[in-house]
Design a protein around this motif. Sequence first.
Motif, PDB file in Angstrom:
ATOM      1  N   TYR A  62       0.826  -1.202   0.000  1.00 30.65           N
ATOM      2  CA  TYR A  62       0.000   0.000   0.000  1.00 30.65           C
ATOM      3  C   TYR A  62       0.861   1.253   0.000  1.00 30.65           C
ATOM      4  O   TYR A  62       1.916   1.299   0.608  1.00 30.65           O
ATOM      5  CB  TYR A  62      -0.940   0.008   1.215  1.00 30.65           C
ATOM      6  CG  TYR A  62      -1.898  -1.152   1.195  1.00 30.65           C
ATOM      7  CD1 TYR A  62      -2.936  -1.206   0.267  1.00 30.65           C
ATOM      8  CD2 TYR A  62      -1.758  -2.215   2.072  1.00 30.65           C
ATOM      9  CE1 TYR A  62      -3.802  -2.283   0.224  1.00 30.65           C
ATOM     10  CE2 TYR A  62      -2.627  -3.289   2.044  1.00 30.65           C
ATOM     11  CZ  TYR A  62      -3.647  -3.317   1.120  1.00 30.65           C
ATOM     12  OH  TYR A  62      -4.504  -4.370   1.073  1.00 30.65           O
ATOM     13  N   ARG A  63       0.367   2.275  -0.694  1.00 29.60           N
ATOM     14  CA  ARG A  63       1.077   3.552  -0.771  1.00 29.60           C
ATOM     15  C   ARG A  63       1.155   4.197   0.601  1.00 29.60           C
ATOM     16  O   ARG A  63       2.198   4.671   1.016  1.00 29.60           O
ATOM     17  CB  ARG A  63       0.353   4.468  -1.766  1.00 29.60           C
ATOM     18  CG  ARG A  63       1.049   5.775  -2.052  1.00 29.60           C
ATOM     19  CD  ARG A  63       0.397   6.511  -3.208  1.00 29.60           C
ATOM     20  NE  ARG A  63      -1.037   6.661  -3.038  1.00 29.60           N
ATOM     21  CZ  ARG A  63      -1.632   7.746  -2.557  1.00 29.60           C
ATOM     22  NH1 ARG A  63      -0.916   8.795  -2.225  1.00 29.60           N
ATOM     23  NH2 ARG A  63      -2.940   7.813  -2.439  1.00 29.60           N
ATOM     24  N   LYS A  64       0.021   4.205   1.310  1.00 27.45           N
ATOM     25  CA  LYS A  64       0.019   4.742   2.674  1.00 27.45           C
ATOM     26  C   LYS A  64      -1.122   4.128   3.467  1.00 27.45           C
ATOM     27  O   LYS A  64      -2.037   3.535   2.906  1.00 27.45           O
ATOM     28  CB  LYS A  64      -0.057   6.270   2.679  1.00 27.45           C
ATOM     29  CG  LYS A  64      -1.345   6.878   2.196  1.00 27.45           C
ATOM     30  CD  LYS A  64      -1.228   8.405   2.269  1.00 27.45           C
ATOM     31  CE  LYS A  64      -2.546   9.076   2.053  1.00 27.45           C
ATOM     32  NZ  LYS A  64      -2.466  10.524   2.191  1.00 27.45           N
ATOM     33  N   VAL A  65      -1.035   4.274   4.787  1.00 27.74           N
ATOM     34  CA  VAL A  65      -2.073   3.780   5.688  1.00 27.74           C
ATOM     35  C   VAL A  65      -2.868   4.997   6.162  1.00 27.74           C
ATOM     36  O   VAL A  65      -2.299   5.996   6.588  1.00 27.74           O
ATOM     37  CB  VAL A  65      -1.457   3.044   6.903  1.00 27.74           C
ATOM     38  CG1 VAL A  65      -2.543   2.571   7.851  1.00 27.74           C
ATOM     39  CG2 VAL A  65      -0.600   1.885   6.437  1.00 27.74           C
ATOM     40  N   ARG A  66      -4.202   4.889   6.062  1.00 32.89           N
ATOM     41  CA  ARG A  66      -5.071   6.012   6.437  1.00 32.89           C
ATOM     42  C   ARG A  66      -6.000   5.584   7.569  1.00 32.89           C
ATOM     43  O   ARG A  66      -6.541   4.485   7.548  1.00 32.89           O
ATOM     44  CB  ARG A  66      -5.882   6.469   5.234  1.00 32.89           C
ATOM     45  CG  ARG A  66      -4.985   6.907   4.076  1.00 32.89           C
ATOM     46  CD  ARG A  66      -5.775   7.369   2.917  1.00 32.89           C
ATOM     47  NE  ARG A  66      -6.254   8.723   3.187  1.00 32.89           N
ATOM     48  CZ  ARG A  66      -6.751   9.519   2.251  1.00 32.89           C
ATOM     49  NH1 ARG A  66      -6.856   9.100   1.010  1.00 32.89           N
ATOM     50  NH2 ARG A  66      -7.175  10.727   2.554  1.00 32.89           N
ATOM     51  N   TYR A  67      -6.175   6.482   8.539  1.00 36.94           N
ATOM     52  CA  TYR A  67      -7.056   6.221   9.679  1.00 36.94           C
ATOM     53  C   TYR A  67      -8.321   7.054   9.530  1.00 36.94           C
ATOM     54  O   TYR A  67      -8.260   8.285   9.469  1.00 36.94           O
ATOM     55  CB  TYR A  67      -6.350   6.564  10.994  1.00 36.94           C
ATOM     56  CG  TYR A  67      -7.211   6.305  12.201  1.00 36.94           C
ATOM     57  CD1 TYR A  67      -7.340   5.016  12.703  1.00 36.94           C
ATOM     58  CD2 TYR A  67      -7.899   7.337  12.824  1.00 36.94           C
ATOM     59  CE1 TYR A  67      -8.131   4.759  13.802  1.00 36.94           C
ATOM     60  CE2 TYR A  67      -8.696   7.088  13.923  1.00 36.94           C
ATOM     61  CZ  TYR A  67      -8.813   5.802  14.413  1.00 36.94           C
ATOM     62  OH  TYR A  67      -9.598   5.544  15.494  1.00 36.94           O
ATOM     63  N   TRP A  68      -9.451   6.391   9.442  1.00 33.18           N
ATOM     64  CA  TRP A  68     -10.747   7.039   9.258  1.00 33.18           C
ATOM     65  C   TRP A  68     -11.647   6.759  10.462  1.00 33.18           C
ATOM     66  O   TRP A  68     -11.516   5.733  11.117  1.00 33.18           O
ATOM     67  CB  TRP A  68     -11.458   6.489   8.030  1.00 33.18           C
ATOM     68  CG  TRP A  68     -10.741   6.621   6.733  1.00 33.18           C
ATOM     69  CD1 TRP A  68      -9.835   5.735   6.208  1.00 33.18           C
ATOM     70  CD2 TRP A  68     -10.869   7.666   5.770  1.00 33.18           C
ATOM     71  NE1 TRP A  68      -9.405   6.174   4.983  1.00 33.18           N
ATOM     72  CE2 TRP A  68     -10.026   7.357   4.683  1.00 33.18           C
ATOM     73  CE3 TRP A  68     -11.624   8.830   5.719  1.00 33.18           C
ATOM     74  CZ2 TRP A  68      -9.913   8.161   3.556  1.00 33.18           C
ATOM     75  CZ3 TRP A  68     -11.509   9.637   4.592  1.00 33.18           C
ATOM     76  CH2 TRP A  68     -10.663   9.308   3.533  1.00 33.18           C
TER      77      TRP A  68
END
Length: 188
Positions: A12-18
Motif C-alpha cells: 500500500y502507498r500509505k495507511v489512512r485512519y478514518w
Amino acid sequence: MKKYLISPLEQYRKVRYWCGDESRFGLQTITGKLITLTGVKPVGFTQWKRDNFYIYGVVEPLTGDNFVLEFSHLDTVCFEIFLEKLAALYPEDLHIIQVDNGAFHFSNYLQVPENIILLFQPPHTPEVNPIERLWKEIKKTLRWECFQTLDELREAVWKQLDQLSAYQVKSITGWDFILEALFVSGFS
C-alpha cells in the motif's frame, strides 16, 4: 532462488485512519433552543413525518478528508457497498476505519474489501468517534426547519456537506488525543 513474501503493508502507498458512522436525516423537525426576549415564550413549528434517509460517512481526522454516501436504510448490504466505493476511491491505500458495534458492521455476511480494516470502538461509546461531531454540526444548521419533502431535506443536507472544507472537517474531528496517537504511530 529464494522467494520473498511482500509484507501486507508494503503493498500500500500509505495507511489512512478514518472514523466512520451513519446518521439518520428525517422530516421530523430537529428542535433546539430558541432565543427570545425575557418573558416571551419561544414558539417553534414542528412536524412529525417519519420519512428519512441515511448518510454513511468517514472522516480522516489527520487531513480532514471525508467520504459520504446516501442510502435509504441501514443494513449490511448498504454498508458493504459503502466500503467498496471507499476502497475503489483510494485503491492504493490501506484504510483503518473506526466504527461502532452496529450489527451490520460485523455481520457474517459482510464482505470487507482487502484494503480495509474495521476497528471496533468500545460498545456504547459514541463520544469517542469524532464523526459524531460532524453529524451534530450538520444537524445544528437544520434546527427548526420544516421540510415538506425528502428531496428538500436532501438538498439542504448535501448543501451543508458540500460546503465543508477539509480544514473545517479537520477542526471538527481532529481531536488532540487522536492526532497525537496517529503521530506516535507514524501516520503523519
